[in-house]
Design an enzyme around this catalytic site. Structure first.
Site, PDB file in Angstrom:
ATOM      1  N   THR A  94      10.036  -3.608 -13.387  1.00  0.00           N
ATOM      2  CA  THR A  94       8.628  -3.565 -12.998  1.00  0.00           C
ATOM      3  C   THR A  94       8.560  -3.472 -11.481  1.00  0.00           C
ATOM      4  OG1 THR A  94       7.857  -4.826 -14.914  1.00  0.00           O
ATOM      5  CG2 THR A  94       6.458  -4.863 -12.954  1.00  0.00           C
ATOM      6  N   THR A  95       7.816  -2.481 -10.992  1.00  0.00           N
ATOM      7  CA  THR A  95       7.647  -2.293  -9.557  1.00  0.00           C
ATOM      8  C   THR A  95       6.246  -2.734  -9.167  1.00  0.00           C
ATOM      9  OG1 THR A  95       9.126  -0.382  -9.665  1.00  0.00           O
ATOM     10  CG2 THR A  95       7.830  -0.644  -7.667  1.00  0.00           C
ATOM     11  N   GLY A 114       7.828  -0.725 -16.300  1.00  0.00           N
ATOM     12  CA  GLY A 114       8.739   0.132 -17.036  1.00  0.00           C
ATOM     13  C   GLY A 114       9.496  -0.663 -18.077  1.00  0.00           C
ATOM     14  N   ALA A 153       1.661   6.538 -19.354  1.00  0.00           N
ATOM     15  CA  ALA A 153       0.854   6.247 -18.166  1.00  0.00           C
ATOM     16  C   ALA A 153       1.612   6.554 -16.889  1.00  0.00           C
ATOM     17  CB  ALA A 153       0.425   4.781 -18.190  1.00  0.00           C
ATOM     18  N   ASP A 154       2.911   6.233 -16.864  1.00  0.00           N
ATOM     19  CA  ASP A 154       3.699   6.471 -15.654  1.00  0.00           C
ATOM     20  C   ASP A 154       3.803   7.954 -15.335  1.00  0.00           C
ATOM     21  OD1 ASP A 154       5.180   6.753 -18.014  1.00  0.00           O
ATOM     22  OD2 ASP A 154       7.073   6.213 -17.060  1.00  0.00           O
TER      23      ASP A 154
END
EC number: 2.7.1.33
Length: 254
Positions: free
Chosen positions: A12-13, A8, A108-109
């Site tokens: 970032t996850t 993001g 994309a998310d």
């Protein structure tokens, strides 16, 4: 094992899956200045702290809304995991019709969240993701991506208020004792929390009025539990929805 990475604008996850089971997950700051070596060393340290072996990673899948990091992350995957990553993007098999004027414009998310939500609940849905931007994604009862709404995120609003109003402090995003604040901090918190709850409930009500079937409202993102605890429209919270969507898309595109 599958390494899933959701990049993001702010955070970032990362998640490690063994089959369909999420073994471990982390949230780190998204940095434009880290090299692929720095990202690789960071991930190896995270793996070591969790007792996981990097050599057991057989695949990597990435969804990113930060295009400049694509090369860095690809090199990190190749050099530190000996794997070329799969990037979520146009041409990928999603199993979901994207009924957007230009499907390539959908982040994309957002696609990943929509796929994961419909796979789990199989009904008309609104997915609210509390990220850098707060996004609303609408899925029909047939599993079609219909579109949605994009609003400034909670963090952006907090930063703008502190930056533009010199006498107002930066505060913790937390539910205040009452919507009627008795001091400056509580008043700002009331405005942020109940302001965003009102926005979420209002937009979801408008979406429901336009759909033939009343949608289930699902929230994700780090701040989702707090907002969901006050919202009248959110009925489900899944903080790992994006990681689950990445796992599903990887399975569909192997």
């Amino acid at each position: 094992m599958l390494l899933a990475i959701d990049v993001g604008n702010t955070n970032t996850t990362l998640g490690v899956y063994e089959g369909a089971v999420l073994r471990k997950h982390w949230r780190v700051e998204t940095s434009h200045t880290r090299t692929y070596d720095e990202y690789g060393i960071l991930l190896r340290q995270l793996f070591a702290s969790a007792g996981l072996e990097p050599a057991r990673v057989s695949s990597v899948v990435i969804a990113s809304v930060v295009p400049p990091l694509a090369f860095t992350l690809e090199q990190m995957c190749v050099r530190y995991f000996d794997r070329k990553p799969m990037f979520v993007g146009p041409g990928m098999k999603t199993g979901m019709p994207i009924l957007y004027e230009n499907p390539r414009e959908v982040g994309a998310d957002r696609v990943v969240n929509a796929v994961a939500a419909f796979e789990r609940w199989r009904c008309a849905l609104v997915v609210v993701d509390f990220g850098t931007a707060t996004t609303f994604d609408v899925i029909s009862a047939k599993g079609e991506y219909l579109g949605g709404a994009i609003c400034p995120g909670i963090g952006i609003s907090m930063d703008a208020l502190a930056r533009s109003a010199s006498k107002l402090p930066r505060v913790e995003f937390a539910k205040p004792p009452s919507v009627v604040g008795k001091n400056t901090v509580a008043s700002i918190q009331a405005g942020l929390v109940y302001g965003y709850v009102g926005m979420v409930d209002g937009i979801c009500a408008q979406i429901a009025a336009e759909l033939a079937t009343p949608p289930k409202v699902v929230a994700t993102g780090g701040l989702a539990p707090l907002i969901a605890g006050v919202s009248r429209s959110i009925t489900e919270v899944d903080e790992h929805l994006t990681l689950e969507g990445l796992r599903i898309l990887h399975e569909r595109n192997r």
